[in-house]
Design a protein around this motif. Structure first.
Motif, PDB file in Angstrom:
ATOM      1  N   LEU A 159       0.868  -1.190   0.000  1.00  0.00           N
ATOM      2  CA  LEU A 159       0.000   0.000   0.000  1.00  0.00           C
ATOM      3  C   LEU A 159       0.899   1.232   0.000  1.00  0.00           C
ATOM      4  O   LEU A 159       1.268   1.742   1.050  1.00  0.00           O
ATOM      5  CB  LEU A 159      -0.924   0.020   1.229  1.00  0.00           C
ATOM      6  CG  LEU A 159      -1.861   1.235   1.293  1.00  0.00           C
ATOM      7  CD1 LEU A 159      -3.001   1.110   0.293  1.00  0.00           C
ATOM      8  CD2 LEU A 159      -2.422   1.414   2.707  1.00  0.00           C
ATOM      9  N   ASN A 161       0.343   4.243  -1.363  1.00  0.00           N
ATOM     10  CA  ASN A 161      -0.361   5.496  -1.084  1.00  0.00           C
ATOM     11  C   ASN A 161       0.230   6.694  -1.834  1.00  0.00           C
ATOM     12  O   ASN A 161       0.341   7.796  -1.278  1.00  0.00           O
ATOM     13  CB  ASN A 161      -0.301   5.754   0.434  1.00  0.00           C
ATOM     14  CG  ASN A 161      -1.665   5.928   1.051  1.00  0.00           C
ATOM     15  OD1 ASN A 161      -2.564   6.494   0.430  1.00  0.00           O
ATOM     16  ND2 ASN A 161      -1.824   5.466   2.270  1.00  0.00           N
ATOM     17  N   ASP A 251       3.225  -2.737  -5.151  1.00  0.00           N
ATOM     18  CA  ASP A 251       2.022  -2.002  -4.724  1.00  0.00           C
ATOM     19  C   ASP A 251       0.766  -2.653  -5.303  1.00  0.00           C
ATOM     20  O   ASP A 251       0.664  -2.865  -6.503  1.00  0.00           O
ATOM     21  CB  ASP A 251       2.126  -0.552  -5.205  1.00  0.00           C
ATOM     22  CG  ASP A 251       1.053   0.341  -4.622  1.00  0.00           C
ATOM     23  OD1 ASP A 251       0.410  -0.065  -3.633  1.00  0.00           O
ATOM     24  OD2 ASP A 251       0.858   1.457  -5.154  1.00  0.00           O
ATOM     25  N   ASN A 253      -2.454  -1.848  -3.511  1.00  0.00           N
ATOM     26  CA  ASN A 253      -3.514  -1.164  -2.764  1.00  0.00           C
ATOM     27  C   ASN A 253      -4.121  -2.063  -1.685  1.00  0.00           C
ATOM     28  O   ASN A 253      -5.331  -2.072  -1.462  1.00  0.00           O
ATOM     29  CB  ASN A 253      -4.605  -0.642  -3.714  1.00  0.00           C
ATOM     30  CG  ASN A 253      -5.433   0.460  -3.073  1.00  0.00           C
ATOM     31  OD1 ASN A 253      -4.915   1.266  -2.301  1.00  0.00           O
ATOM     32  ND2 ASN A 253      -6.716   0.495  -3.368  1.00  0.00           N
ATOM     33  N   ARG A 255      -4.890  -2.429   1.671  1.00  0.00           N
ATOM     34  CA  ARG A 255      -5.034  -1.667   2.915  1.00  0.00           C
ATOM     35  C   ARG A 255      -5.483  -2.595   4.047  1.00  0.00           C
ATOM     36  O   ARG A 255      -6.432  -3.349   3.903  1.00  0.00           O
ATOM     37  CB  ARG A 255      -6.064  -0.538   2.714  1.00  0.00           C
ATOM     38  CG  ARG A 255      -6.148   0.420   3.890  1.00  0.00           C
ATOM     39  CD  ARG A 255      -7.153   1.526   3.608  1.00  0.00           C
ATOM     40  NE  ARG A 255      -6.767   2.357   2.486  1.00  0.00           N
ATOM     41  CZ  ARG A 255      -5.890   3.363   2.569  1.00  0.00           C
ATOM     42  NH1 ARG A 255      -5.317   3.648   3.721  1.00  0.00           N
ATOM     43  NH2 ARG A 255      -5.586   4.076   1.493  1.00  0.00           N
TER      44      ARG A 255
END
Length: 267
Positions: A159, A161, A251, A253, A255
């Motif tokens: 994640l 970001n 990565d 996402n 979360r």
């Protein structure tokens, strides 16, 4: 103002466990400690610091205001209570832990109260945590970007970001990464393990080094002396461009922290 790149997190650690963790970390050379009102460990952290014998002026101590204390009449009294528990006349940084659910307390109200706490000398620096771009903009509109030391956000190889990070950095707001090891999930990643092998490092050291090389502060926690020592040595690991590119590709996402009723609409 420079936020230490490396510190000790205390999330989920309480009582004798957090006392032992903090005292061991300080003995090993840690000089930044991160706590929060909701962790219910400020008194234990304060005890550990006092018993460690490390001078207050050598430490960078962060706490966070819980959502029940965001109102202008609650914020400063709650911070004073945190200081009493931590056995210190001031903290180095105070963050808003989560934005107020359903905007029950406006960003303007709590950021003004936080700035007042700073002007009273209760905290050297102020910042936010778990803020999206819209909330950061509201905070900037209230107190100015120069008064927002950091946005502490969940950030790991899974994640990254980037949208929030890039926007914050454009405004001069530093990023502090929490959950950097993805609850330990990233330690088992084959890609990370290969990079660790290449550098004669541990997977945790590689991940922490990756975050620090991107300019983020990290606050890993541990109850084990060998892990505290090992994590500290991440500061000496230097990844090359190929390593950084390889980790960037992880990565997805993913979360891990998004409590219902508390989390904002993520960017």
């Amino acid at each position: 103002m420079t936020i230490p790149a490396f510190g000790l997190g205390t999330f989920r650690l309480k009582d004798d466990v957090v006392i032992a963790s903090v005292k061991t970390a300080l003995e090993l050379g840690y000089r930044a400690v991160d706590t929060a009102q909701i962790y219910d460990n400020e008194a234990a952290v304060g005890q550990a610091i006092e018993e460690s014998g490390v001078g207050r002026d050598e430490l960078f101590l962060t706490t966070k205001i819980w959502i029940e204390n965001l109102g202008k009449d609650q914020l400063i009294p709650s911070l004073k209570e945190s200081l009493r528990k931590l056995r210190t006349p001031y903290v180095d940084m105070t963050l808003i832990h989560w934005p107020s659910p359903n905007n029950a307390v406006s960003v303007e109200e709590f950021m003004q109260a936080l700035l007042e706490a700073k002007s009273e000398g209760l905290t050297r620096h102020i910042g936010v945590s778990n803020f999206n771009i819209d909330l950061m903009q509201k905070a900037i509109d209230t107190v100015g970007a120069e008064n927002i030391a950091t946005n502490q956000i969940e950030l790991s190889p899974y994640l990254q970001n980037r949208k929030v990070v890039e926007w914050a950095q454009e405004q001069g707001i530093h990023i502090t990464s929490y959950m950097t090891l993805a609850y330990g999930k990233a330690l088992k990643d084959e890609v990370i393990s290969q990079i660790a092998l290449k550098h004669n490092a541990t997977p945790a050291q590689v991940i922490l080094a990756w975050a620090m090389q991107l300019g983020y502060a990290v606050i890993p926690s541990s109850t084990k002396r060998e892990n505290l020592q090992s994590n500290l040595q991440a500061q000496a690991v230097l990844l090359d461009t190929e390593d950084m590119t390889t980790i960037a590709a992880l990565d997805c996402n993913d979360r891990l922290v998004s409590p219902e009723g508390l989390a904002p609409e993520w960017d």
